[in-house]
Design an enzyme around this catalytic site. Structure first.
Site, PDB file in Angstrom:
ATOM      1  N   SER A  64      43.346  25.038  -0.492  1.00 47.05           N
ATOM      2  CA  SER A  64      44.003  25.023   0.123  1.00 47.05           C
ATOM      3  C   SER A  64      44.584  26.505   0.792  1.00 47.05           C
ATOM      4  CB  SER A  64      45.685  24.384  -0.756  1.00 47.05           C
ATOM      5  OG  SER A  64      45.375  23.482  -1.060  1.00 47.05           O
TER       6      SER A  64
HETATM    7  N1  SAM Z   1      43.818  22.792  -5.485  1.00 43.47           N
HETATM    8  C1  SAM Z   1      42.458  22.769  -5.160  1.00 43.47           C
HETATM    9  C2  SAM Z   1      42.163  24.561  -4.873  1.00 43.47           C
HETATM   10  O1  SAM Z   1      43.312  25.359  -5.229  1.00 43.47           O
HETATM   11  O2  SAM Z   1      40.832  24.507  -4.438  1.00 43.47           O
HETATM   12  C3  SAM Z   1      42.596  22.476  -4.113  1.00 43.47           C
HETATM   13  C4  SAM Z   1      42.156  21.036  -3.980  1.00 43.47           C
HETATM   14  S1  SAM Z   1      41.171  19.793  -2.959  1.00 43.47           S
HETATM   15  C5  SAM Z   1      42.583  20.336  -1.212  1.00 43.47           C
HETATM   16  C6  SAM Z   1      41.462  18.746  -3.760  1.00 43.47           C
HETATM   17  C7  SAM Z   1      40.737  18.002  -4.358  1.00 43.47           C
HETATM   18  O3  SAM Z   1      41.840  16.856  -4.575  1.00 43.47           O
HETATM   19  C8  SAM Z   1      39.556  18.025  -4.115  1.00 43.47           C
HETATM   20  O4  SAM Z   1      39.099  18.644  -4.935  1.00 43.47           O
HETATM   21  C9  SAM Z   1      38.799  16.279  -4.133  1.00 43.47           C
HETATM   22  O5  SAM Z   1      37.668  16.330  -4.711  1.00 43.47           O
HETATM   23  C10 SAM Z   1      39.832  16.186  -5.680  1.00 43.47           C
HETATM   24  N2  SAM Z   1      40.653  15.052  -5.597  1.00 43.47           N
HETATM   25  C11 SAM Z   1      40.818  13.579  -4.838  1.00 43.47           C
HETATM   26  N3  SAM Z   1      40.745  12.768  -5.386  1.00 43.47           N
HETATM   27  C12 SAM Z   1      41.142  13.105  -6.349  1.00 43.47           C
HETATM   28  C13 SAM Z   1      41.951  12.168  -7.973  1.00 43.47           C
HETATM   29  N4  SAM Z   1      41.837  10.644  -7.822  1.00 43.47           N
HETATM   30  N5  SAM Z   1      41.354  12.236  -8.813  1.00 43.47           N
HETATM   31  C14 SAM Z   1      40.832  13.910  -9.277  1.00 43.47           C
HETATM   32  N6  SAM Z   1      40.814  14.329  -8.174  1.00 43.47           N
HETATM   33  C15 SAM Z   1      41.128  14.442  -7.021  1.00 43.47           C
END
Ligand code: SAM
Length: 215
Positions: A64
């Site tokens: 992000s």
């Molecule tokens: N917080 C992260 C960082 O600092 O890099 C960025 C997160 S990215 C915008 C969103 C993440 O949520 C992705 O890696 C995706 O695979 C994960 N995601 C999506 N659905 C999910 C779920 N149901 N459970 C866990 N992770 C999930």
């Protein structure tokens, strides 16, 4: 770039992208100025590690924007003794920031390769209080509940009930809610069995998957 150049880029990021937009908590700004974001981005993108936007991290996912990481952390109103859950570990960067302001962090990632990589980077940097789990974080992580704060880093159709259930009394949930394209950050607060919600900034996140995510 060498360590000094990364430090200068980080200082500029804090001043120009974060403090300038109104995130002013001195401890949080110091944390944003100390976590080495460049170690969480792919090596091809090192030069953009401190730029004002999200970056691709593989598997169609992103780390992000620095301002959004700081803003969501601020909205979570973390106290030093708090136990925090993050849903969507991605690169592990947001979890590292949370690990500097809270006592314990549990973070859940649905893509096993990303969870493994984030876990390795966080361990190398010595974040012993950040625990990475692989699974469907839309169900929360009941094993370590309740949490004083839950931060969801992916866009949900609505605030998942299991996450609200896993909040401690007085706990906060910060989550982007809305469809593909853009969403609004919702900030929930639990008081006993009552939940109050307010709507904050418009944001753009990748979709939350899983049982309470987008099908
Ligand atoms: N917080 C992260 C960082 O600092 O890099 C960025 C997160 S990215 C915008 C969103 C993440 O949520 C992705 O890696 C995706 O695979 C994960 N995601 C999506 N659905 C999910 C779920 N149901 N459970 C866990 N992770 C999930």
């Amino acid at each position: 770039m060498n360590d000094d150049e990364f430090r200068i880029a980080r200082k500029r990021m804090v001043d120009e992208q974060i403090a300038a937009r109104g995130v002013l908590d001195p401890h949080l700004l110091a944390v944003m100025g100390s976590v080495p974001r460049h170690l969480f981005v792919p090596t091809d993108d090192l030069a953009w590690a401190y730029s004002d936007g999200p970056l691709p991290i593989g598997h169609g996912q992103t780390i992000s924007q620095p301002y959004i990481v700081a803003l969501m952390t601020e909205l979570l109103q973390v106290e030093p003794a708090d136990r925090i859950l993050e849903v969507g570990t991605g690169s592990g960067y947001q979890a590292a920031v949370l690990g500097q302001v809270a006592a314990q962090v549990h973070t859940v990632e649905v893509i096993p390769e990303l969870a493994a990589q984030a876990s390795r980077i966080l361990a190398d940097l010595g974040y012993a209080n950040v625990h990475v789990h692989t699974g469907d974080g839309s169900l929360g992580w009941p094993e370590a509940a309740p949490y004083e704060g839950i931060l969801v880093a992916a866009a949900a159709p609505s605030a998942p009930k299991p996450l609200l259930d896993q909040l401690a009394d007085g706990g906060r949930l910060v989550i982007p809610v809305g469809g593909h394209g853009f969403q609004h950050l919702e900030v929930w607060r639990r008081a006993g069995q009552e939940f109050k919600r307010r709507v904050d900034l418009a944001v753009a996140f990748v979709p939350l998957r899983g049982e309470y995510g987008w099908k």
